[in-house]
Design a protein around this motif. Sequence first.
Motif, PDB file in Angstrom:
ATOM      1  N   TYR A  42      -2.308   6.086  -4.317  1.00  0.00           N
ATOM      2  CA  TYR A  42      -2.451   6.629  -2.812  1.00  0.00           C
ATOM      3  C   TYR A  42      -1.088   5.656  -2.723  1.00  0.00           C
ATOM      4  N   GLU A  44       1.237   4.113   0.724  1.00  0.00           N
ATOM      5  CA  GLU A  44       2.012   4.646   2.845  1.00  0.00           C
ATOM      6  C   GLU A  44       3.056   3.089   2.114  1.00  0.00           C
ATOM      7  N   PHE A  45       4.083   3.580   2.474  1.00  0.00           N
ATOM      8  CA  PHE A  45       4.999   2.450   3.297  1.00  0.00           C
ATOM      9  C   PHE A  45       5.678   2.494   4.558  1.00  0.00           C
ATOM     10  N   THR A  46       6.625   2.271   5.462  1.00  0.00           N
ATOM     11  CA  THR A  46       7.361   2.678   5.668  1.00  0.00           C
ATOM     12  C   THR A  46       8.729   1.834   5.955  1.00  0.00           C
ATOM     13  N   TYR A  62      12.109   3.693  -5.608  1.00  0.00           N
ATOM     14  CA  TYR A  62      11.215   2.949  -4.732  1.00  0.00           C
ATOM     15  C   TYR A  62      10.120   3.132  -5.922  1.00  0.00           C
ATOM     16  N   LEU A  66       8.941   1.014  -8.947  1.00  0.00           N
ATOM     17  CA  LEU A  66       8.589   0.235  -8.743  1.00  0.00           C
ATOM     18  C   LEU A  66       7.188   0.721  -8.461  1.00  0.00           C
TER      19      LEU A  66
ATOM     20  N   LYS B   9      -8.437   4.140   0.862  1.00  0.00           N
ATOM     21  CA  LYS B   9      -7.358   3.754   2.097  1.00  0.00           C
ATOM     22  C   LYS B   9      -8.549   2.423   1.575  1.00  0.00           C
ATOM     23  N   GLY B  19      -0.273  -3.674  -2.622  1.00  0.00           N
ATOM     24  CA  GLY B  19       0.996  -4.085  -2.135  1.00  0.00           C
ATOM     25  C   GLY B  19       2.232  -4.606  -2.161  1.00  0.00           C
ATOM     26  N   VAL B  22       4.190  -5.599  -4.948  1.00  0.00           N
ATOM     27  CA  VAL B  22       4.934  -4.694  -5.645  1.00  0.00           C
ATOM     28  C   VAL B  22       6.187  -4.388  -4.078  1.00  0.00           C
ATOM     29  N   GLU B  23       6.069  -4.876  -3.031  1.00  0.00           N
ATOM     30  CA  GLU B  23       6.604  -4.460  -2.122  1.00  0.00           C
ATOM     31  C   GLU B  23       7.985  -6.421  -2.529  1.00  0.00           C
ATOM     32  N   GLY B  25       8.440  -7.118  -5.043  1.00  0.00           N
ATOM     33  CA  GLY B  25       9.631  -6.823  -6.559  1.00  0.00           C
ATOM     34  C   GLY B  25      10.166  -5.912  -5.891  1.00  0.00           C
ATOM     35  N   ALA B  26      10.540  -4.766  -5.220  1.00  0.00           N
ATOM     36  CA  ALA B  26      11.209  -4.079  -4.161  1.00  0.00           C
ATOM     37  C   ALA B  26      12.446  -4.734  -3.835  1.00  0.00           C
ATOM     38  N   ASN B  33      14.437  -1.693   2.985  1.00  0.00           N
ATOM     39  CA  ASN B  33      14.114  -1.330   4.020  1.00  0.00           C
ATOM     40  C   ASN B  33      12.574  -1.082   4.280  1.00  0.00           C
ATOM     41  N   ILE B  34      12.078  -1.232   2.824  1.00  0.00           N
ATOM     42  CA  ILE B  34      10.841  -0.958   2.686  1.00  0.00           C
ATOM     43  C   ILE B  34       9.907  -2.261   3.712  1.00  0.00           C
ATOM     44  N   ARG B  35       9.074  -1.623   4.674  1.00  0.00           N
ATOM     45  CA  ARG B  35       7.488  -1.844   4.821  1.00  0.00           C
ATOM     46  C   ARG B  35       6.435  -1.420   4.524  1.00  0.00           C
ATOM     47  N   GLU B  36       5.808  -2.979   5.013  1.00  0.00           N
ATOM     48  CA  GLU B  36       3.999  -2.411   4.717  1.00  0.00           C
ATOM     49  C   GLU B  36       3.083  -1.764   3.910  1.00  0.00           C
ATOM     50  N   THR B  37       3.947  -1.613   2.089  1.00  0.00           N
ATOM     51  CA  THR B  37       3.502  -0.855   1.641  1.00  0.00           C
ATOM     52  C   THR B  37       1.895  -1.336   1.234  1.00  0.00           C
ATOM     53  N   ARG B  38       0.952  -0.061   1.306  1.00  0.00           N
ATOM     54  CA  ARG B  38      -0.500  -0.818   1.044  1.00  0.00           C
ATOM     55  C   ARG B  38      -0.606   0.816  -0.251  1.00  0.00           C
ATOM     56  N   ILE B  39      -1.680   0.221  -0.837  1.00  0.00           N
ATOM     57  CA  ILE B  39      -1.883   1.056  -2.097  1.00  0.00           C
ATOM     58  C   ILE B  39      -2.938   1.114  -2.000  1.00  0.00           C
ATOM     59  N   GLY B  40      -3.681   2.799  -2.357  1.00  0.00           N
ATOM     60  CA  GLY B  40      -4.880   3.016  -2.241  1.00  0.00           C
ATOM     61  C   GLY B  40      -5.088   4.066  -3.615  1.00  0.00           C
TER      62      GLY B  40
END
Lengths: 82, 82
Positions: A42, A44-46, A62, A66, B9, B19, B22-23, B25-26, B33-40
């Motif tokens: 799961y 989440e991102f903005t 994305y 990735l 989460k 997260g 990965v971000e 890497g992105a 434009n990707i922010r605050e990636t969190r992986i659960g």
Amino acid sequence: MFKAKVLVKRRPSILDPQGMAVEKGAKHLGFNNIRETRIGKYVEFTLDLADRKTAEVELNEYCNKLLINPNLEDFEYTLEEI
Amino acid sequence: MFKAKVLVKRRPSILDPQGMAVEKGAKHLGFNNIRETRIGKYVEFTLDLADRKTAEVELNEYCNKLLINPNLEDFEYTLEEI
């Protein structure tokens, strides 16, 4: 700005050894009613973008580049303006 | 019989190194434009039980004992009769 919530699942035809291992552990602990455990991700991102179309394109790229393994996994998402 | 879908989460106050990696890497691939990636985790399973109350109890125990790390993670779920 958009909030993306992505579910990554193994395709139904593909074995999930992690799910099977956890379920086996569960049986040892006495859980006898749990079946077909499958474990995915799961994410989440903005997305700091104003336009939904552009945000969807970036989200898909994305994910495909990735976040997922396109040989084994599919994803579904929701994109909510914030 | 119930189908359970569980989202696991990390608590918001707890760092998510996966997260962040990965971000990073992105960013190298040009996603700016990707922010605050969190992986659960996303977990699906079925509960071979007839009663919703019993199913919820078993689901909560399964999550707390095997699926989540109660020091770092929270979970939310849906339980649908099938």
